[in-house]
Scaffold this motif. Structure first.
Motif, PDB file in Angstrom:
ATOM      1  N   GLU A   1       0.882  -1.146  -0.003  1.00 24.67           N
ATOM      2  CA  GLU A   1       0.007  -0.075   0.076  1.00 24.67           C
ATOM      3  C   GLU A   1       0.905   1.515   0.122  1.00 24.67           C
ATOM      4  O   GLU A   1       0.545   2.254  -0.817  1.00 24.67           O
ATOM      5  CB  GLU A   1      -0.968   0.045   1.142  1.00 24.67           C
ATOM      6  CG  GLU A   1      -1.821   1.127   1.250  1.00 24.67           C
ATOM      7  CD  GLU A   1      -2.986   0.999   2.279  1.00 24.67           C
ATOM      8  OE1 GLU A   1      -3.309  -0.034   2.669  1.00 24.67           O
ATOM      9  OE2 GLU A   1      -3.508   2.021   2.442  1.00 24.67           O
ATOM     10  N   LYS A   2       1.861   1.166   1.088  1.00 26.18           N
ATOM     11  CA  LYS A   2       2.622   2.370   0.832  1.00 26.18           C
ATOM     12  C   LYS A   2       3.435   2.903  -0.202  1.00 26.18           C
ATOM     13  O   LYS A   2       4.075   3.860  -0.298  1.00 26.18           O
ATOM     14  CB  LYS A   2       3.387   2.502   2.143  1.00 26.18           C
ATOM     15  CG  LYS A   2       4.318   1.342   2.487  1.00 26.18           C
ATOM     16  CD  LYS A   2       4.845   1.377   3.835  1.00 26.18           C
ATOM     17  CE  LYS A   2       5.736   0.252   4.205  1.00 26.18           C
ATOM     18  NZ  LYS A   2       7.112   0.146   4.329  1.00 26.18           N
TER      19      LYS A   2
ATOM     20  N   LEU B   1       2.279   2.683  -3.447  1.00 24.34           N
ATOM     21  CA  LEU B   1       1.327   2.951  -4.587  1.00 24.34           C
ATOM     22  C   LEU B   1       1.028   4.234  -4.523  1.00 24.34           C
ATOM     23  O   LEU B   1       0.838   5.319  -3.298  1.00 24.34           O
ATOM     24  CB  LEU B   1       0.035   1.973  -4.315  1.00 24.34           C
ATOM     25  CG  LEU B   1       0.331   0.851  -4.416  1.00 24.34           C
ATOM     26  CD1 LEU B   1      -1.140  -0.031  -4.376  1.00 24.34           C
ATOM     27  CD2 LEU B   1       0.807   0.088  -5.618  1.00 24.34           C
TER      28      LEU B   1
ATOM     29  N   VAL C   1      -4.240   6.578  -3.588  1.00 22.58           N
ATOM     30  CA  VAL C   1      -4.095   5.858  -2.179  1.00 22.58           C
ATOM     31  C   VAL C   1      -4.462   6.980  -1.058  1.00 22.58           C
ATOM     32  O   VAL C   1      -5.414   6.861  -0.222  1.00 22.58           O
ATOM     33  CB  VAL C   1      -2.779   5.187  -1.892  1.00 22.58           C
ATOM     34  CG1 VAL C   1      -2.776   4.830  -0.293  1.00 22.58           C
ATOM     35  CG2 VAL C   1      -2.916   4.048  -2.797  1.00 22.58           C
TER      36      VAL C   1
ATOM     37  N   ARG D   1      -7.575   7.132   1.688  1.00 22.12           N
ATOM     38  CA  ARG D   1      -7.354   7.069   3.088  1.00 22.12           C
ATOM     39  C   ARG D   1      -7.893   8.578   3.718  1.00 22.12           C
ATOM     40  O   ARG D   1      -8.685   8.122   4.781  1.00 22.12           O
ATOM     41  CB  ARG D   1      -5.832   7.374   3.642  1.00 22.12           C
ATOM     42  CG  ARG D   1      -5.229   5.882   3.359  1.00 22.12           C
ATOM     43  CD  ARG D   1      -3.729   5.943   3.410  1.00 22.12           C
ATOM     44  NE  ARG D   1      -3.362   4.762   3.728  1.00 22.12           N
ATOM     45  CZ  ARG D   1      -2.618   4.377   4.922  1.00 22.12           C
ATOM     46  NH1 ARG D   1      -2.475   5.214   5.812  1.00 22.12           N
ATOM     47  NH2 ARG D   1      -1.971   3.015   4.989  1.00 22.12           N
TER      48      ARG D   1
ATOM     49  N   GLY E   1     -11.163   7.320   5.694  1.00 22.33           N
ATOM     50  CA  GLY E   1     -10.426   7.265   7.142  1.00 22.33           C
ATOM     51  C   GLY E   1      -9.956   6.042   7.452  1.00 22.33           C
ATOM     52  O   GLY E   1      -9.680   5.499   8.540  1.00 22.33           O
ATOM     53  N   LYS E   2      -9.674   4.980   6.392  1.00 21.79           N
ATOM     54  CA  LYS E   2      -8.967   3.748   6.807  1.00 21.79           C
ATOM     55  C   LYS E   2      -8.224   3.333   5.518  1.00 21.79           C
ATOM     56  O   LYS E   2      -8.124   4.179   4.354  1.00 21.79           O
ATOM     57  CB  LYS E   2     -10.095   2.801   6.919  1.00 21.79           C
ATOM     58  CG  LYS E   2     -10.930   2.607   5.746  1.00 21.79           C
ATOM     59  CD  LYS E   2     -12.020   1.456   5.832  1.00 21.79           C
ATOM     60  CE  LYS E   2     -13.378   1.741   6.620  1.00 21.79           C
ATOM     61  NZ  LYS E   2     -14.414   1.824   5.856  1.00 21.79           N
ATOM     62  N   SER E   3      -7.157   2.406   5.782  1.00 20.20           N
ATOM     63  CA  SER E   3      -6.263   2.159   4.591  1.00 20.20           C
ATOM     64  C   SER E   3      -6.969   1.359   3.578  1.00 20.20           C
ATOM     65  O   SER E   3      -8.068   0.968   3.628  1.00 20.20           O
ATOM     66  CB  SER E   3      -5.211   1.106   5.217  1.00 20.20           C
ATOM     67  OG  SER E   3      -5.810   0.037   5.464  1.00 20.20           O
TER      68      SER E   3
ATOM     69  N   ASP F   1      -6.110  -1.120   2.285  1.00 26.34           N
ATOM     70  CA  ASP F   1      -6.073  -2.399   2.502  1.00 26.34           C
ATOM     71  C   ASP F   1      -7.392  -3.007   3.562  1.00 26.34           C
ATOM     72  O   ASP F   1      -8.125  -3.867   3.170  1.00 26.34           O
ATOM     73  CB  ASP F   1      -4.931  -2.889   3.585  1.00 26.34           C
ATOM     74  CG  ASP F   1      -4.984  -4.422   4.116  1.00 26.34           C
ATOM     75  OD1 ASP F   1      -5.353  -5.359   3.007  1.00 26.34           O
ATOM     76  OD2 ASP F   1      -4.679  -4.940   4.903  1.00 26.34           O
TER      77      ASP F   1
END
Lengths: 264, 241, 121
Positions: B192-193, B195, B212, B216, B220-222, B224
């Motif tokens: 994820e980090k 991208l 991404v 987020r 408010g969430k990843s 993933d």
């Protein structure tokens, strides 16, 4: 790009035949010396000669089996199997891929034929003078038949070309069958076999309908020609015929690879 | 140069009666790392294979740098397939020769230095290499090109976490800055980090395409966590999650 | 010092915060040259564009100066660094107070408690 493709296909050819070609020639050379044992003077010599001959024949047969496997595998595995992932993502056109495989296949076959013929010369206990005598004999034969040397030379080249053309037709027929088999989503190998039979039948029928009239027309044309020119004409008509069939097979194969490729 | 690097319009692919892609519309710009995310069987591999010309679409159109798939697009795409594709008798250096011959953007020097940092001996025959080493060779081949579009099909599936970090590091430090990387995976938390953008593929259709950070910020969430929520009904393979 | 990320917020914001902490701690001393975007991205294992965005924010905060091409350096303006430090400290105190209030402390109780704790140390 085509030259580069050819380079890599030829490398895989040398990889495939690198052992069998020298082996066939070496066995022929061994036979040249063991062949004398066949005169019956010693049982050991006779056995040695028999075994050497057996191995030689087996190697020649193996060589042609390898040639056929090579032709089929280089296409099936190289373009329609896992290696196709590499070949089809190279920046080349599909016709170049097919042409490179075909040219390599014909080259491999012709080289195998050359090795087979060469090995026979190696076995026969002939020196350079014998070889020269053979050529001068052939020369006298042609003179006797009233054929000029140039005609004989050109004729030889023509026959070799015809041989290559007929190999090409045979191989392209295999390629087309494999490409047709690839159109199915399941049992591709089996469908290739069915396609091969289908292509055979189709070309026979087509031959009967289209080629028969053309054939008889050309036949009567050739009949009017005698001697060397008749021979040249016949061979060239045959080459042209093979070329036409080749072109049909090639176009079909290329179309499938270009528009219907589905590597799964 | 076209502004958009990849354009897919109503892209559909059927295998017999099964639909793998159902009208995918997708536009990708330049200079990004894009995750193609979806569970197994969602059409990730199919989409990538259509982009590199190994599969033909049933309907719809694809443009890469403004051109339909062909020798030109293949010359600017660097593709890491989901399988091993080379002949065993070759050495890694033979493959470097081959790539240098066919791709003008292949950097042999870089390939050799990548081998050194990955602990691969390029003069070894592939036959004598372990599966992991062969995968590294394939990664080197792909990343040593200065391509415009890198298509990486599941580059981190089935490798241990250390190798995973190494692969991601290799991608991050080696990709062409003006090029775009499209990498497919179902292991999102690991990547994820790295991208810029995420594309969610579900049952052969794009259900989400955004950056991404925007995802987020909005959710408010990843990515993933969002992915797990959306695909909860699906049966994930193995114990990867 | 490791790079850590939480799930709930954009990664670039977290990168800016952690870069700031590194400057305050002197990992990147005042006036020193910052590593390139690519180096920092590789260190943190993040996308270079994300790192770039974090650095742009760092510039906006006045902590980094220079351009992407010439390379960035940490500001030599002590006032800016002090301001950033105070800002972080203020956040920390606010968080501390919030937790203590949840535990039932009033503000003055909390202050007394903190003083007491400091005396014991």
């Amino acid at each position: 790009m085509f030259g580069k493709l050819l380079k890599y296909d030829c490398r895989s050819m040398l990889k495939q035949f690198g052992f069998i070609w020298p082996a066939a020639l070496a066995l022929a050379l061994i036979n040249r010396f063991t062949l004398g044992g066949l005169d019956g003077s010693s049982a050991v010599g006779e056995t040695a000669a028999g075994i050497a001959m057996l191995v030689y024949v087996a190697i020649l047969m193996a060589m042609f089996v390898i040639a056929v496997i090579f032709v089929i595998q280089r296409f099936y595995k190289g373009l329609l199997g896992d290696e196709g992932y590499l070949m089809h993502t190279l920046p080349v056109k599909p016709w170049q891929l097919v042409a490179s495989k075909l040219l390599t296949a014909v080259l491999a076959t012709m080289a195998s034929v050359l090795v087979a013929v060469g090995s026979i010369f190696l076995i026969a206990p002939m020196g350079w003078s014998d070889l020269m005598n053979l050529f001068s004999f052939l020369g006298r034969l042609f003179t006797h038949w009233n054929i000029q040397a140039t005609h004989a030379a050109v004729g030889t080249v023509e026959v070799i070309l015809l041989m290559m053309a007929s190999f090409a037709v045979g191989y392209l027929e295999l390629y087309l069958a494999m490409a047709l088999g690839h159109l199915f989503s399941k049992h591709r190998a089996a469908m290739s076999f069915v396609a091969f039979i289908g292509v055979q039948v189709a070309i026979r029928i087509l031959g009967n309908i289209v080629l028969q009239p053309v054939d008889s027309l050309l036949g009567s044309l050739v009949e009017g020609l005698h001697g060397p020119s008749g021979f040249h004409a016949t061979v060239w008509i045959a080459i042209a015929g093979e070329a036409v069939v080749s072109a049909i097979y090639f176009a079909g194969t290329e179309y499938i690879l270009r528009r219907r490729l589905n590597l799964e | 140069m076209n502004d958009l690097l990849v354009t897919c319009t109503a892209l559909t692919k059927r295998y017999g009666r099964k639909t793998a892609l159902a009208g995918v519309n997708l536009e990708l710009g330049r200079g990004r790392i894009v995750g193609l995310l979806g569970p197994n069987g969602s059409g990730k591999t199919t989409l990538i294979k259509i982009l590199c010309g190994l599969l033909q679409p049933s309907e719809g159109a694809v443009l890469v740098d403004g051109a339909p798939v062909g020798p030109y697009t293949k010359s600017i795409i660097s593709y890491l397939p989901d399988r091993m594709y080379f002949a065993d008798w070759m050495k890694a250096t033979d493959l470097f020769d081959l790539f240098a011959d066919f791709y003008s953007d292949f950097d042999r020097t870089r390939a050799m230095s990548m081998c050194a940092s990955l602990g691969v001996t390029p003069s070894d025959r592939l036959k004598s290499m372990s599966k992991g080493t062969k995968e590294k060779v394939q990664l080197v081949l792909v990343m040593a090109r200065k391509a415009q579009l890198y298509l990486l099909d599941e580059p981190i599936a089935g490798v241990d976490p250390a190798a995973r970090d190494f692969i991601l590091g290799t991608i991050l430090t080696n990709y062409n800055e003006s090029g775009t990387v499209l990498l497919s995976t179902h292991l999102i938390s690991d990547i994820e980090k790295v991208l810029d953008e995420a594309v969610f593929l579900k049952d052969g259709a794009v259900t989400l395409h955004d950056t991404v950070d925007a995802i987020r910020e909005r959710e408010g969430k990843s990515v993933d966590a969002l992915f797990r929520e959306i695909f909860r009904a699906h049966d994930f393979e193995g114990g990867a999650f | 010092m490791e790079w850590r990320f939480t799930e709930d917020r954009p990664i670039w914001q977290q990168l800016t915060e952690q870069l700031t902490v590194r400057i305050l701690k002197g990992v990147y001393p005042s006036g020193s040259r910052l590593p390139t975007v690519r180096e920092l991205a590789a260190q943190a294992g993040v996308n270079p564009n994300t790192m770039q965005r974090a650095l742009v924010q760092l510039e906006a905060d006045g902590l980094a100066v220079g351009s992407r091409t010439a390379g960035r350096t940490v500001t030599e303006d002590e006032a800016v660094i002090q301001a950033a430090r105070r800002e972080r400290a203020r956040d920390a105190v606010a968080l501390c107070l919030q937790i203590l209030e949840e535990l039932g402390y009033t503000k003055s109780d909390a202050l007394a408690f903190v003083k007491e704790e400091l005396r014991d140390e």
